[in-house]
Design an enzyme around this catalytic site. Structure first.
Site, short mmCIF file in Angstrom:
data_model
loop_
_atom_site.label_atom_id
_atom_site.label_comp_id
_atom_site.label_asym_id
_atom_site.label_seq_id
_atom_site.Cartn_x
_atom_site.Cartn_y
_atom_site.Cartn_z
N GLU A 277 -0.65 5.40 30.37
CA GLU A 277 0.20 4.22 30.22
C GLU A 277 1.38 4.51 29.29
OE1 GLU A 277 -2.58 1.50 28.44
OE2 GLU A 277 -3.67 1.15 30.29
N CYS A 347 22.02 -13.76 8.84
CA CYS A 347 21.85 -14.18 7.45
C CYS A 347 20.47 -13.82 6.92
CB CYS A 347 22.08 -15.68 7.34
SG CYS A 347 23.69 -16.12 7.98
#
Ligand SMILES: *Cc1c(COP(=O)(O)O)cnc(C)c1O
Length: 422
Positions: A277, A347
């Site tokens: 995988e 921010c």
């Protein structure tokens, strides 16, 4: 190896200049290389076949980069898909990856997702716990079918470059404990709703140490032999993903050939169909994130900030895992390298891509590329700070196409509505 090279003084993806794409699509933008995706898949496949591991299923881990065009590129080569949600199964099917090459993994599958996977006819559901086994059994019996399942085992092996991507220790949420495997496998074998076909494991990501991979494989081998000794049939063994890639500041990860040889030495003669995988090793070096310099700020103390138009919502890995990405100017300027703090506009101080990074001189308007951003880049992006999702472009030789468009602000706002009391 990847296909991002300086061509005529400018960084290009295969035959297409990144500047051209940025001018057309705007920035930030993810750019993926077909040749690199294909090469990584082929190198792994040749390594596994060359090591005598038969005809393994390479089920690409969709969560690394789930763009349908990327999935289709890999699916055409014969890749399957390792999926962890109904959404990912739908993506794999949309990319025309046949259901019998799709694995369904994940610790929190819902009844609806299990039902969807059974209706779609996926190759196998990797079961991660006893309550999940009970739910798959119930959903399958209600449908009058027998679900092909594998048990995902927690082999209790530590691996992975960061705690947040280490999944194989006994105290992690993933997989069935070693001592429960025999009982649960036998229970599945005796169930009218379940057909246990094998075992699976996945111990972590960005692994550079083959010893942990080998230890996990050895434990899995022991389990297969134990189950067979009980008269149970084990046809498939899924050894997960996790092979690391070079992010330039780290030791060179093992090659697919070394990996395949070590795996072959442990399980090569077991008489199982092997599955893998891989996510990161296929997609990471096949993609870059291109961003524009908005401002270069010189502080009185000598610190230099480069503010980009890309932020942590576009590429989360540095903020989330302290990950390192090589940053390259698309058209490097002459002059002495300078130390920059490379930041985004969000921010939060966490919106910092690099501190004190030595780069060729940069000016406002310059383009830079974050290298090795093809895996866990776009898939982990969000609209934080109400920044629309980054578009994605796929290059193939001299051709390129937008494979995910930049949403408009109207698209972004159209999903929300005010309740009638407002
Ligand atoms: C994330 C994941 C993978 C892929 O890991 P990589 O490090 O990208 O190779 C494979 N299998 C499962 C179950 C996963 O959760």
């Amino acid at each position: 190896m990847n296909h991002f090279e300086l061509t005529g003084g400018e960084l290009a993806c295969e035959g297409v200049s990144l500047r051209r794409i940025a001018e057309d699509v705007g920035t930030p933008v993810y750019v993926y290389s077909t040749a690199t995706l294909e090469r990584h898949y082929q190198v792994l496949r040749e390594a596994l076949v060359g090591a005598g591991l038969g005809d393994p299923l390479i089920a690409y881990a969709v969560k690394a980069n789930s763009n349908v065009a990327v999935l289709r590129t890999l699916g055409r080569l014969g890749a399957g898909a390792d999926t962890v949600s109904e959404g990912e199964i739908r993506r794999a099917l949309a990319a025309q990856i046949p259901a019998d090459r799709i694995l369904f993994s994940g610790v929190g599958k819902t009844a609806a997702e299990i039902a969807f996977a059974l209706d779609a006819g996926v190759l196998e559901i990797n079961i991660e716990s006893e309550p999940e086994l009970e739910l798959v059994e119930k959903v399958a019996r209600d449908k009058g079918v027998r679900a092909d399942v594998a048990l995902r085992v927690n082999p209790d092996v530590k691996a992975g470059a960061h705690d947040k991507i280490s999944t194989g220790k006994a105290d992690s949420k993933f997989g069935v404990a070693l001592q429960d495997v025999g009982r649960l496998y036998a229970r599945a074998a005796n169930s009218a709703g379940l057909n246990p076909v094998g075992l699976a494991c996945h111990i972590g990501s960005q692994i550079s140490d083959l010893a942990s991979m080998e230890e996990a494989a050895r434990k899995m081998r022991g389990l297969v032999e134990g189950l067979r000794a009980e008269g149970l049939s084990v046809e498939r063994l899924d050894l997960g993903g996790g092979l690391g890639v070079p992010y330039f500041n780290q030791p060179e990860p093992p090659s697919p050939a070394e990996y395949a040889a070590r795996i072959a030495a442990v399980v090569g003669d077991l008489g199982v169909q092997l599955a893998f995988e891989p996510g990161r090793m296929i997609a990471a070096n096949a993609g870059v994130l291109v961003a524009k310099v908005l401002y270069v700020i010189a502080r009185p103390d000598g610190r230099r900030f480069v503010v980009l138009d890309a932020a942590m919502n576009d590429l989360l890995r540095p903020a989330m895992y302290d990950a390192f990405h090589d940053i390259r100017p698309v058209r490097p300027r002459e002059g002495e390298a300078l130390a920059y703090d490379v930041v985004g506009p969000i921010c939060e101080t966490g919106d910092t891509f690099a501190r004190d990074r030595r780069l060729p001189p940069l000016e406002a308007g310059d383009l830079v590329a974050f290298m090795t951003a093809g895996a866990y880049g776009a898939t982990m992006s969000s609209e934080y700070n109400s920044r629309p999702l980054t578009p994605e472009v796929l290059v193939n030789g001299d051709r390129w196409a937008v494979v995910r468009a930049r949403p408009s602000y109207e698209d972004m706002l159209s999903r929300e509505s005010s309740p009638d009391w407002l």
